[in-house]
Motif scaffolding. Structure first.
Motif, short mmCIF file in Angstrom:
data_model
loop_
_atom_site.label_atom_id
_atom_site.label_comp_id
_atom_site.label_asym_id
_atom_site.label_seq_id
_atom_site.Cartn_x
_atom_site.Cartn_y
_atom_site.Cartn_z
N PRO A 156 0.81 -1.23 0.00
CA PRO A 156 0.00 0.00 0.00
C PRO A 156 0.85 1.28 0.00
CG PRO A 156 -0.78 -1.55 1.68
CD PRO A 156 0.51 -2.10 1.15
N ALA A 157 0.40 2.25 -0.79
CA ALA A 157 1.16 3.48 -1.01
C ALA A 157 1.33 4.31 0.27
CB ALA A 157 0.47 4.33 -2.08
N ARG A 158 0.50 4.08 1.28
CA ARG A 158 0.64 4.94 2.46
C ARG A 158 2.00 4.76 3.14
NH1 ARG A 158 -2.99 1.16 4.17
NH2 ARG A 158 -2.58 0.00 6.09
N TRP A 159 2.68 3.63 2.88
CA TRP A 159 3.98 3.39 3.53
C TRP A 159 5.11 4.16 2.87
CZ3 TRP A 159 2.89 2.09 8.09
CH2 TRP A 159 1.82 1.24 8.36
N PHE A 160 4.84 4.92 1.83
CA PHE A 160 5.85 5.82 1.25
C PHE A 160 6.27 6.91 2.25
CE2 PHE A 160 4.14 5.24 -3.29
CZ PHE A 160 5.23 4.48 -3.67
N TYR A 161 5.32 7.25 3.14
CA TYR A 161 5.46 8.53 3.86
C TYR A 161 6.14 8.41 5.21
CZ TYR A 161 2.57 9.93 0.02
OH TYR A 161 2.09 10.14 -1.24
N ASP A 162 7.42 7.92 5.21
CA ASP A 162 8.24 8.14 6.41
C ASP A 162 8.77 9.57 6.28
OD1 ASP A 162 10.13 7.90 4.41
OD2 ASP A 162 11.35 6.40 5.41
N LYS A 163 9.69 9.96 7.18
CA LYS A 163 10.11 11.37 7.15
C LYS A 163 10.74 11.72 5.79
CE LYS A 163 12.58 14.78 9.81
NZ LYS A 163 13.90 14.97 10.40
N HIS A 164 11.63 10.84 5.32
CA HIS A 164 12.31 11.14 4.05
C HIS A 164 11.31 11.11 2.89
CE1 HIS A 164 15.57 11.73 1.35
NE2 HIS A 164 15.46 10.55 0.78
N GLY A 165 10.40 10.12 2.91
CA GLY A 165 9.39 10.01 1.86
C GLY A 165 8.51 11.26 1.81
N SER A 166 8.15 11.80 2.97
CA SER A 166 7.31 13.01 3.01
C SER A 166 8.08 14.19 2.41
CB SER A 166 6.89 13.33 4.44
OG SER A 166 6.13 12.27 4.96
N ALA B 189 11.31 8.73 -8.82
CA ALA B 189 12.00 7.44 -8.73
C ALA B 189 12.57 7.26 -7.32
CB ALA B 189 13.11 7.37 -9.78
N ALA B 190 13.18 8.31 -6.78
CA ALA B 190 13.76 8.23 -5.43
C ALA B 190 12.66 7.99 -4.39
CB ALA B 190 14.53 9.51 -5.11
N PHE B 191 11.49 8.64 -4.60
CA PHE B 191 10.33 8.49 -3.70
C PHE B 191 9.86 7.04 -3.71
CE2 PHE B 191 5.56 8.83 -3.67
CZ PHE B 191 5.38 9.32 -2.39
N ASN B 192 9.78 6.45 -4.89
CA ASN B 192 9.33 5.06 -5.03
C ASN B 192 10.36 4.11 -4.39
OD1 ASN B 192 7.74 2.94 -5.88
ND2 ASN B 192 8.14 3.20 -8.06
N LEU B 193 11.63 4.31 -4.71
CA LEU B 193 12.68 3.41 -4.21
C LEU B 193 12.90 3.56 -2.69
CD1 LEU B 193 15.04 3.89 -7.25
CD2 LEU B 193 14.22 1.65 -6.45
N ASN B 194 12.54 4.73 -2.15
CA ASN B 194 12.70 4.94 -0.71
C ASN B 194 11.88 3.93 0.11
OD1 ASN B 194 13.50 6.51 1.72
ND2 ASN B 194 11.32 7.06 1.79
N LEU B 195 10.83 3.39 -0.50
CA LEU B 195 10.03 2.38 0.20
C LEU B 195 10.91 1.16 0.54
CD1 LEU B 195 7.24 1.39 1.16
CD2 LEU B 195 6.86 0.54 -1.15
N LEU B 196 11.79 0.80 -0.40
CA LEU B 196 12.67 -0.36 -0.15
C LEU B 196 13.68 -0.04 0.95
CD1 LEU B 196 13.32 -1.53 -3.84
CD2 LEU B 196 11.55 -2.29 -2.24
#
Ligand code: AVI
Length: 314
Positions: A30-40, A209-216
């Motif tokens: 789920p996309a909501r897990w993108f939003y840690d501090k760096h993702g935000s 791309a960095a936003f997407n990869l930050n999930l990993l």
């Protein structure tokens, strides 16, 4: 004591969503897990990219229609923003409608507090009451004065990040929490040619791309993962049948990795689906709002019809 013992406890829902999501054959997180501090922070950067038009147009719409909004929403109301307020959009709304209290609800606590502090400096007389919560699952709002009108603010076309069934549930959930007679100001990104849509999610500077990869990176850090980030690439496509942009993380070579002591294998060409961003036409957004228990009362669109802000009533 090992390093792992010192690490803060991972969110059990994050672990469950990632472990379930990585079990094939259709891997999805789920996309909501993108939003840690760096993702935000990366998302904030996305909103300033030349290719990412939604924030720019929605901000222009708020500025252009501020007087009309002021007549439609009574002053002294309570504004509940779903997602932490953006530095440009939220002040425009607050200036236009002059509320008594502002309640931002966001999953990223650190980010929420920082944006609430910035707003407090700008609006010293406004009561600000941030709530750290996932607004799609839980939402305990503070009780406001019974006389206070409530306005939900759900900008950015974040509604598009939910599949239709969940977006109807979410709108109903908002209606239940805001109450009968409440209003909702909500942004919808419109369907448009793919030569505009695709670059907005595949920007030249590589921020998305960095936003997407930050999930990993987040999975590796918080869930004891060993995912080789360089084995994945950012992939974007337009799904015409579902009227949505999809983001995926695609494997460029065969990999094996562990997450929370579970083993996974992926082959080159396989991918993890990380986000849907649905786009709307006027009819589909009106139907969605009505299905969610909201009646549209005013619509504001730009001349090119790329983005629409709707004021609706419960
Ligand atoms: C938050 N949400 C509305 C953004 C969107 O456009 O779907 C998230 C985003 N993902 C990549 N770029 C922006």
């Amino acid at each position: 004591m090992s390093e792992a013992d010192l690490r803060p406890q991972a969110d059990p829902q994050f672990r469950a969503d990632v472990l379930d999501g990585l079990r094939g054959p259709r891997r999805a997180i789920p996309a909501r897990w993108f939003y840690d501090k760096h993702g935000s922070h990366l998302f904030d950067e996305i909103t300033r990219l030349p290719e990412y038009y939604p924030t720019r147009i929605e901000t222009e719409l708020l500025a252009k229609h501020r007087d009309e909004l002021a007549t439609l929403v009574p002053a002294g109301s309570a504004v509940v923003e779903f997602g932490a307020g953006s530095a440009t959009k939220t002040p425009l709304l607050l200036e236009a409608i002059d509320p008594d209290i502002y309640i931002p609800v966001d999953i990223s606590g650190e980010y929420l507090r920082a944006s609430a502090q910035a707003l407090a400096r700008q609006f010293p007389d406004l009561a600000i009451c941030p709530i750290e919560a996932d607004f799609s699952t839980d939402m305990r709002l503070p009780t406001t004065k019974p006389s206070e009108e409530r306005l939900g603010f759900f900008p950015g076309s974040t509604i598009g990040n939910f599949v239709p069934r969940s977006s109807v549930d979410l709108l109903r959930h908002m209606r239940n929490h805001l109450g009968q007679g409440a209003r909702l100001l909500i942004g919808f990104d419109r369907i448009k040619p793919t030569d505009i849509l695709l670059p907005a999610y595949r920007d030249a500077a590589g921020v998305t791309a960095a936003f997407n990869l930050n999930l990993l990176t987040r999975i590796n850090r918080e869930l004891d993962g060993t995912i080789p980030i360089d084995a994945f690439e950012h992939h974007v496509e337009w799904n015409d049948r579902e009227a949505r942009i999809e983001m995926h993380l695609r494997c460029v070579r065969d990999v094996q990795f562990r997450v929370s002591a579970h083993d996974f294998e992926m082959r080159a060409g396989e991918s993890i689906h990380t986000e849907n961003s649905h786009k709307f036409d006027l009819r589909s957004l009106r139907i969605l709002l009505r299905a969610g228990g909201w009646t549209p009362v005013a619509e504001f669109s730009d001349a090119a019809q790329w983005f629409t802000l709707v004021l609706a009533e419960a």
